[in-house]
Design a protein around this motif. Structure first.
Motif, PDB file in Angstrom:
ATOM      1  N   VAL A 124       0.843  -1.203   0.000  1.00  0.00           N
ATOM      2  CA  VAL A 124       0.000   0.000   0.000  1.00  0.00           C
ATOM      3  C   VAL A 124       0.875   1.248   0.000  1.00  0.00           C
ATOM      4  O   VAL A 124       0.564   2.236  -0.687  1.00  0.00           O
ATOM      5  CB  VAL A 124      -0.942  -0.012   1.222  1.00  0.00           C
ATOM      6  N   HIS A 125       1.962   1.205   0.738  1.00  0.00           N
ATOM      7  CA  HIS A 125       2.879   2.347   0.779  1.00  0.00           C
ATOM      8  C   HIS A 125       3.489   2.608  -0.601  1.00  0.00           C
ATOM      9  O   HIS A 125       3.588   3.759  -1.044  1.00  0.00           O
ATOM     10  CB  HIS A 125       3.985   2.078   1.803  1.00  0.00           C
ATOM     11  N   ILE A 126       3.868   1.535  -1.311  1.00  0.00           N
ATOM     12  CA  ILE A 126       4.434   1.679  -2.656  1.00  0.00           C
ATOM     13  C   ILE A 126       3.358   2.103  -3.656  1.00  0.00           C
ATOM     14  O   ILE A 126       3.613   2.861  -4.590  1.00  0.00           O
ATOM     15  CB  ILE A 126       5.090   0.361  -3.094  1.00  0.00           C
ATOM     16  N   SER A 127       2.146   1.587  -3.478  1.00  0.00           N
ATOM     17  CA  SER A 127       0.981   1.981  -4.272  1.00  0.00           C
ATOM     18  C   SER A 127       1.131   1.655  -5.764  1.00  0.00           C
ATOM     19  O   SER A 127       0.888   2.493  -6.624  1.00  0.00           O
ATOM     20  CB  SER A 127       0.674   3.478  -4.082  1.00  0.00           C
ATOM     21  N   ARG A 128       1.534   0.408  -6.042  1.00  0.00           N
ATOM     22  CA  ARG A 128       1.543  -0.117  -7.414  1.00  0.00           C
ATOM     23  C   ARG A 128       0.745  -1.407  -7.453  1.00  0.00           C
ATOM     24  O   ARG A 128       0.707  -2.160  -6.477  1.00  0.00           O
ATOM     25  CB  ARG A 128       2.980  -0.387  -7.883  1.00  0.00           C
ATOM     26  N   PRO A 129       0.108  -1.695  -8.605  1.00  0.00           N
ATOM     27  CA  PRO A 129      -0.683  -2.928  -8.705  1.00  0.00           C
ATOM     28  C   PRO A 129       0.185  -4.170  -8.495  1.00  0.00           C
ATOM     29  O   PRO A 129       1.362  -4.200  -8.886  1.00  0.00           O
ATOM     30  CB  PRO A 129      -1.236  -2.882 -10.123  1.00  0.00           C
ATOM     31  N   VAL A 130      -0.411  -5.178  -7.890  1.00  0.00           N
ATOM     32  CA  VAL A 130       0.272  -6.451  -7.632  1.00  0.00           C
ATOM     33  C   VAL A 130      -0.717  -7.580  -7.893  1.00  0.00           C
ATOM     34  O   VAL A 130      -1.870  -7.528  -7.451  1.00  0.00           O
ATOM     35  CB  VAL A 130       0.778  -6.531  -6.171  1.00  0.00           C
ATOM     36  N   VAL A 131      -0.271  -8.615  -8.621  1.00  0.00           N
ATOM     37  CA  VAL A 131      -1.056  -9.824  -8.807  1.00  0.00           C
ATOM     38  C   VAL A 131      -0.709 -10.790  -7.672  1.00  0.00           C
ATOM     39  O   VAL A 131       0.471 -11.019  -7.383  1.00  0.00           O
ATOM     40  CB  VAL A 131      -0.785 -10.479 -10.165  1.00  0.00           C
ATOM     41  N   ILE A 132      -1.739 -11.333  -7.034  1.00  0.00           N
ATOM     42  CA  ILE A 132      -1.554 -12.216  -5.881  1.00  0.00           C
ATOM     43  C   ILE A 132      -2.155 -13.578  -6.209  1.00  0.00           C
ATOM     44  O   ILE A 132      -3.331 -13.680  -6.573  1.00  0.00           O
ATOM     45  CB  ILE A 132      -2.221 -11.626  -4.626  1.00  0.00           C
ATOM     46  N   LYS A 133      -1.351 -14.617  -6.099  1.00  0.00           N
ATOM     47  CA  LYS A 133      -1.808 -15.989  -6.305  1.00  0.00           C
ATOM     48  C   LYS A 133      -2.147 -16.616  -4.952  1.00  0.00           C
ATOM     49  O   LYS A 133      -1.684 -16.188  -3.911  1.00  0.00           O
ATOM     50  CB  LYS A 133      -0.714 -16.817  -6.979  1.00  0.00           C
ATOM     51  N   GLY A 134      -2.963 -17.680  -5.007  1.00  0.00           N
ATOM     52  CA  GLY A 134      -3.174 -18.503  -3.826  1.00  0.00           C
ATOM     53  C   GLY A 134      -4.169 -17.986  -2.819  1.00  0.00           C
ATOM     54  O   GLY A 134      -4.257 -18.530  -1.709  1.00  0.00           O
ATOM     55  N   PHE A 135      -4.930 -16.930  -3.153  1.00  0.00           N
ATOM     56  CA  PHE A 135      -5.978 -16.455  -2.239  1.00  0.00           C
ATOM     57  C   PHE A 135      -7.198 -17.345  -2.440  1.00  0.00           C
ATOM     58  O   PHE A 135      -7.940 -17.194  -3.408  1.00  0.00           O
ATOM     59  CB  PHE A 135      -6.292 -14.987  -2.511  1.00  0.00           C
ATOM     60  N   GLN A 136      -7.395 -18.278  -1.539  1.00  0.00           N
ATOM     61  CA  GLN A 136      -8.428 -19.302  -1.687  1.00  0.00           C
ATOM     62  C   GLN A 136      -9.674 -18.949  -0.879  1.00  0.00           C
ATOM     63  O   GLN A 136      -9.584 -18.663   0.311  1.00  0.00           O
ATOM     64  CB  GLN A 136      -7.883 -20.658  -1.227  1.00  0.00           C
ATOM     65  N   ILE A 137     -10.822 -18.961  -1.546  1.00  0.00           N
ATOM     66  CA  ILE A 137     -12.094 -18.794  -0.863  1.00  0.00           C
ATOM     67  C   ILE A 137     -13.058 -19.857  -1.396  1.00  0.00           C
ATOM     68  O   ILE A 137     -12.882 -20.371  -2.509  1.00  0.00           O
ATOM     69  CB  ILE A 137     -12.677 -17.374  -1.069  1.00  0.00           C
TER      70      ILE A 137
END
Length: 346
Positions: free
Chosen positions: A49-62
């Motif tokens: 959030v501090h850097i404020s650049r988009p990030v793709v996140i894998k493995g968020f399981q719901i």
């Protein structure tokens, strides 16, 4: 000596300065998008959030990732009516020509249908509305907490939802985000569409966590410092609706709604739509992928697949400190020109 500002006039950056800022930002950050193979910890997300650049996140399981087949959704929701946006071209909340050739910011026609009916329309690739000759596009995009609103965290029993039967498959908050930001989401939204569904380019005042459940989502992204590339204008407000007993949707101007500030760039992916100095980023999310989209980032979204389903968690941006002031200044707080030629009296 105190600096005296005219409170009636909002300051704005010169064109040369904003071009310099956007080039400096690009030179320092490049065009890559970081990918995390696993969700971050709260401390790691706070740094993102501090850097404020988009990030793709894998493995968020719901649970929704494994459960949400067409049959499951229809069985859970039964005959529950849900609010679906209907447009002639798949572009809700977008600029379109209306009466007299004037341009309007147009919101969609809202239709109440069952989940079974919506999925039938999406899988067929068309939406048949009252007349088999009338082909239009459906997109479930009601937003503003259609899955959970901020009321849920104060009084869960008072936060009704058309999708209440699906809440067991969707967490009301994301622990590593909630801990990092020190707050619950302002809204959790469900999106269901197909390849016709397009989100026009805009920015939001939220930290956005966007997860694809089915299908693919294609994002075109620009940083806040390149808002000048999007040529925002002021447009009269309108809605799609039916006139003269017609089955076809028309642009109906609103009589008492304020004008809307919106980008005049209809499709930033078309050659020549953006200045040569723009540095758009492109990322595709598949089922199971999550995008962290920081506050103020401009995004244009397309999708592919007969049915594309996504969820997002909107967390209010931090307005203390300097970040919000910089975002407002970069967007341009001076006078925004009209989107139509005001000398045209047609």
């Amino acid at each position: 000596m105190a600096l005296e500002l005219d409170q009636a006039a909002s300051p704005s950056l010169t064109h040369d300065i904003v071009r310099w800022i956007s080039q400096e930002y690009h030179d320092m950050n490049g065009s890559s998008i970081q990918t995390l193979e696993n969700p971050p910890t709260a401390a790691e997300f706070a740094q993102l959030v501090h850097i404020s650049r988009p990030v793709v996140i894998k493995g968020f399981q719901i649970p929704a990732l494994k459960r949400w087949t067409d049959d499951y959704l229809q069985t859970k929701l039964q005959d529950q009516l849900i609010s679906v946006a209907i447009t002639p071209n798949g572009q809700a909340d977008a600029i379109a020509a209306g009466p007299g050739g004037r341009l309007f910011f147009v919101e969609p026609f809202i239709e109440q249908v069952s989940m079974e009916k919506l999925l039938e329309q999406l899988n067929a690739g068309t939406c048949t509305q009252r007349n088999s000759d009338d082909l239009s596009a459906s997109y479930l995009q009601s937003q503003n907490g259609n899955m959970y609103s901020s009321r849920f965290f104060e009084s869960p029993n008072d936060d009704s939802s058309e999708f209440g039967a699906l809440r067991g498959d969707v967490p009301s908050n994301i622990p590593w985000v909630t801990e990092a930001l020190g707050r619950n989401p302002d809204a959790v939204n469900l999106w269901i569409g197909n390849s016709k569904s397009i989100t026009s380019i805009h920015s939001d005042p939220y930290e956005n966590i966007y997860t694809v459940i089915r299908g693919s989502k294609h994002f075109t992204l620009l940083p806040p410092c390149e808002g000048w590339c999007l040529q925002e204008r002021m447009y009269p407000h309108a809605v799609y609706g039916h006139t003269d007993n017609s089955n076809y949707l028309s642009v109906i101007p609103s009589s008492d709604t304020p004008q809307v500030r919106w980008s005049s760039v209809i499709n930033p992916d078309l050659p020549g739509s953006l200045p040569s100095e723009a540095h758009p980023l492109h990322v595709t999310l598949e089922a199971g992928d999550t995008l962290y989209l920081p506050v103020g980032w401009w995004h244009y979204v397309q999708q592919s697949g007969p049915t594309t389903i996504a969820l997002n968690w909107w967390y209010d941006a931090e307005v203390r400190g300097m970040n919000w002031i910089w975002l407002s200044l970069l967007r341009g707080s001076g006078d925004v020109p009209p989107g139509n030629d005001e000398t045209d009296t047609r």
